[in-house]
Write a protein that holds these residues in place. Structure first.
Motif, PDB file in Angstrom:
ATOM      1  N   SER A 118       0.844  -1.188   0.000  1.00  0.00           N
ATOM      2  CA  SER A 118       0.000   0.000   0.000  1.00  0.00           C
ATOM      3  C   SER A 118       0.882   1.241   0.000  1.00  0.00           C
ATOM      4  CB  SER A 118      -0.906   0.003   1.238  1.00  0.00           C
ATOM      5  OG  SER A 118      -0.118   0.131   2.415  1.00  0.00           O
ATOM      6  N   PHE A 119       0.278   2.426  -0.157  1.00  0.00           N
ATOM      7  CA  PHE A 119       1.057   3.665  -0.087  1.00  0.00           C
ATOM      8  C   PHE A 119       1.768   3.772   1.262  1.00  0.00           C
ATOM      9  CE2 PHE A 119      -1.105   6.617  -3.413  1.00  0.00           C
ATOM     10  CZ  PHE A 119      -0.873   5.657  -4.375  1.00  0.00           C
ATOM     11  N   THR A 120       1.057   3.416   2.326  1.00  0.00           N
ATOM     12  CA  THR A 120       1.637   3.504   3.669  1.00  0.00           C
ATOM     13  C   THR A 120       2.817   2.558   3.813  1.00  0.00           C
ATOM     14  OG1 THR A 120      -0.525   4.076   4.604  1.00  0.00           O
ATOM     15  CG2 THR A 120       1.154   3.287   6.133  1.00  0.00           C
ATOM     16  N   GLN A 121       2.650   1.332   3.358  1.00  0.00           N
ATOM     17  CA  GLN A 121       3.742   0.360   3.447  1.00  0.00           C
ATOM     18  C   GLN A 121       4.926   0.781   2.593  1.00  0.00           C
ATOM     19  OE1 GLN A 121       1.337  -2.957   2.128  1.00  0.00           O
ATOM     20  NE2 GLN A 121       1.339  -3.875   4.172  1.00  0.00           N
ATOM     21  N   LEU A 122       4.641   1.438   1.481  1.00  0.00           N
ATOM     22  CA  LEU A 122       5.697   1.822   0.551  1.00  0.00           C
ATOM     23  C   LEU A 122       6.542   2.973   1.089  1.00  0.00           C
ATOM     24  CD1 LEU A 122       6.578   0.943  -2.334  1.00  0.00           C
ATOM     25  CD2 LEU A 122       5.193   2.825  -3.209  1.00  0.00           C
ATOM     26  N   PHE A 123       5.879   3.948   1.686  1.00  0.00           N
ATOM     27  CA  PHE A 123       6.579   5.168   2.088  1.00  0.00           C
ATOM     28  C   PHE A 123       6.774   5.307   3.601  1.00  0.00           C
ATOM     29  CE2 PHE A 123       4.699   6.257  -2.055  1.00  0.00           C
ATOM     30  CZ  PHE A 123       5.821   6.732  -2.709  1.00  0.00           C
ATOM     31  N   HIS A 124       6.416   4.290   4.350  1.00  0.00           N
ATOM     32  CA  HIS A 124       6.586   4.358   5.814  1.00  0.00           C
ATOM     33  C   HIS A 124       8.064   4.499   6.162  1.00  0.00           C
ATOM     34  CE1 HIS A 124       6.439   3.098  10.064  1.00  0.00           C
ATOM     35  NE2 HIS A 124       5.175   3.500  10.019  1.00  0.00           N
ATOM     36  N   GLU A 125       8.330   5.195   7.266  1.00  0.00           N
ATOM     37  CA  GLU A 125       9.723   5.443   7.652  1.00  0.00           C
ATOM     38  C   GLU A 125      10.489   4.155   7.931  1.00  0.00           C
ATOM     39  OE1 GLU A 125       8.705   6.214  12.403  1.00  0.00           O
ATOM     40  OE2 GLU A 125       9.561   7.820  11.168  1.00  0.00           O
ATOM     41  N   SER A 127       9.884   1.363   6.200  1.00  0.00           N
ATOM     42  CA  SER A 127       9.754   0.533   5.005  1.00  0.00           C
ATOM     43  C   SER A 127      11.124   0.130   4.471  1.00  0.00           C
ATOM     44  CB  SER A 127       8.983   1.296   3.922  1.00  0.00           C
ATOM     45  OG  SER A 127       9.026   0.585   2.695  1.00  0.00           O
ATOM     46  N   LEU A 128      11.248  -1.135   4.109  1.00  0.00           N
ATOM     47  CA  LEU A 128      12.495  -1.634   3.524  1.00  0.00           C
ATOM     48  C   LEU A 128      12.602  -1.265   2.043  1.00  0.00           C
ATOM     49  CD1 LEU A 128      12.599  -5.213   5.133  1.00  0.00           C
ATOM     50  CD2 LEU A 128      13.787  -3.152   5.892  1.00  0.00           C
ATOM     51  N   LEU A 129      11.519  -0.728   1.488  1.00  0.00           N
ATOM     52  CA  LEU A 129      11.502  -0.393   0.064  1.00  0.00           C
ATOM     53  C   LEU A 129      11.824   1.071  -0.200  1.00  0.00           C
ATOM     54  CD1 LEU A 129       8.209  -2.281  -0.897  1.00  0.00           C
ATOM     55  CD2 LEU A 129      10.556  -3.083  -1.228  1.00  0.00           C
ATOM     56  N   LYS A 130      11.705   1.901   0.816  1.00  0.00           N
ATOM     57  CA  LYS A 130      11.783   3.356   0.593  1.00  0.00           C
ATOM     58  C   LYS A 130      13.118   3.795   0.009  1.00  0.00           C
ATOM     59  CE  LYS A 130      13.258   4.802   5.278  1.00  0.00           C
ATOM     60  NZ  LYS A 130      13.610   3.452   5.732  1.00  0.00           N
ATOM     61  N   ASP A 131      14.183   3.066   0.275  1.00  0.00           N
ATOM     62  CA  ASP A 131      15.497   3.449  -0.258  1.00  0.00           C
ATOM     63  C   ASP A 131      15.642   3.117  -1.737  1.00  0.00           C
ATOM     64  OD1 ASP A 131      16.272   4.380   2.235  1.00  0.00           O
ATOM     65  OD2 ASP A 131      17.149   2.466   2.844  1.00  0.00           O
ATOM     66  N   HIS A 132      14.697   2.345  -2.272  1.00  0.00           N
ATOM     67  CA  HIS A 132      14.766   1.954  -3.688  1.00  0.00           C
ATOM     68  C   HIS A 132      13.763   2.719  -4.542  1.00  0.00           C
ATOM     69  CE1 HIS A 132      17.317  -1.466  -2.520  1.00  0.00           C
ATOM     70  NE2 HIS A 132      16.460  -1.648  -1.525  1.00  0.00           N
ATOM     71  N   ILE A 133      12.971   3.586  -3.910  1.00  0.00           N
ATOM     72  CA  ILE A 133      11.936   4.320  -4.620  1.00  0.00           C
ATOM     73  C   ILE A 133      12.503   5.614  -5.192  1.00  0.00           C
ATOM     74  CG2 ILE A 133       9.736   5.529  -4.340  1.00  0.00           C
ATOM     75  CD1 ILE A 133       9.102   3.491  -2.127  1.00  0.00           C
ATOM     76  N   ARG A 134      12.183   5.891  -6.462  1.00  0.00           N
ATOM     77  CA  ARG A 134      12.744   7.051  -7.157  1.00  0.00           C
ATOM     78  C   ARG A 134      11.868   8.297  -7.058  1.00  0.00           C
ATOM     79  NH1 ARG A 134      17.868   5.580  -7.375  1.00  0.00           N
ATOM     80  NH2 ARG A 134      18.149   3.538  -8.352  1.00  0.00           N
ATOM     81  N   MET A 135      10.640   8.158  -6.577  1.00  0.00           N
ATOM     82  CA  MET A 135       9.718   9.286  -6.557  1.00  0.00           C
ATOM     83  C   MET A 135       9.280   9.567  -5.122  1.00  0.00           C
ATOM     84  SD  MET A 135       6.391   9.686  -9.030  1.00  0.00           S
ATOM     85  CE  MET A 135       6.684  10.943 -10.277  1.00  0.00           C
TER      86      MET A 135
END
Length: 218
Positions: A118-125, A127-135
């Motif tokens: 979800s948006f929350t899971q993606l951008f949560h502080e 989140s293990l994914l946030k360092d790989h997100i370009r936007m």
């Protein structure tokens, strides 16, 4: 009397289905229907191989490549979704994105879809994914907001398909169908099996001007 209901094993076997080892093809001389074992799977596999070969041949022609190791996955993705592809040009124009922003959005969307986040899971502080997100979160949400609001139909227009402006999703669907048709159907020879769900059948029946089902997704 219960004794009157007793059946021997031989009599019971008459009511049982034969084991799979005893199954065989049935060819009737009186009925055109044919029941066979495994022939449908063989037909589907044969068609799958023919379609794969056709798609690869078509992509080579569309991409103007001759190397036996091409097209590569990178070339295929760029052809369908690249910033200068038909889909990419449409989304960049309608969503008012430059090439960099489009690629950042596409990259972020692919990560979100791959992990079903979800948006929350993606951008949560945490989140293990946030360092790989370009936007950034704000920019990403804004793109989706623009997509949801642009060319949005009013409640009245929902039932007046003949006079309303074509909505964004329908424009994108038409482009996607056209691209996929050019790759997988155009130029095909021989039999093509087309699976239709209910809405596609209804669409064909209700549209008196179009009888070619190949213009629909399958």
């Amino acid at each position: 009397d219960l004794n009157d209901c007793y059946l021997s094993q031989t009599e019971l076997d008459q009511f049982s289905s034969p084991s799979s080892e005893k199954w065989q093809d049935f060819l009737s001389n009186e009925n055109e229907a044919v029941i066979t074992m495994d022939s449908a799977r063989e037909t589907q596999w044969k068609q799958a191989k023919e379609e794969f070969e056709h798609v690869m041949k078509t992509l080579k022609e569309l991409l103007s490549v001759e190397d036996p190791n091409t097209p590569t996955l990178e070339q295929i993705v760029d052809f369908f979704l690249g910033p200068h592809s038909k889909i990419g040009n449409f989304l960049r124009e309608e969503l008012e994105l430059d090439e960099k922003s489009y690629l950042e959005f596409l990259s972020t969307y692919c990560i979100q879809a791959a992990y079903r986040a979800s948006f929350t899971q993606l951008f949560h502080e945490k989140s293990l994914l946030k360092d790989h997100i370009r936007m950034t979160e704000d920019d990403y949400i804004q793109v989706w907001r623009t997509m949801a609001q642009k060319k949005r139909m009013s409640a009245i227009d929902m039932t007046r398909t003949g006079r309303r402006e074509e909505p964004l999703w329908q424009m994108l669907e038409r482009i996607v169908n056209g691209v996929l048709r050019s790759v997988s159907i155009s130029g095909r020879v021989g039999k093509i099996a087309v699976a239709l769900d209910d809405d596609k059948i209804w669409m064909n029946i209700s549209n008196a001007n179009s009888t070619d089902l190949f213009n629909l997704k399958y």
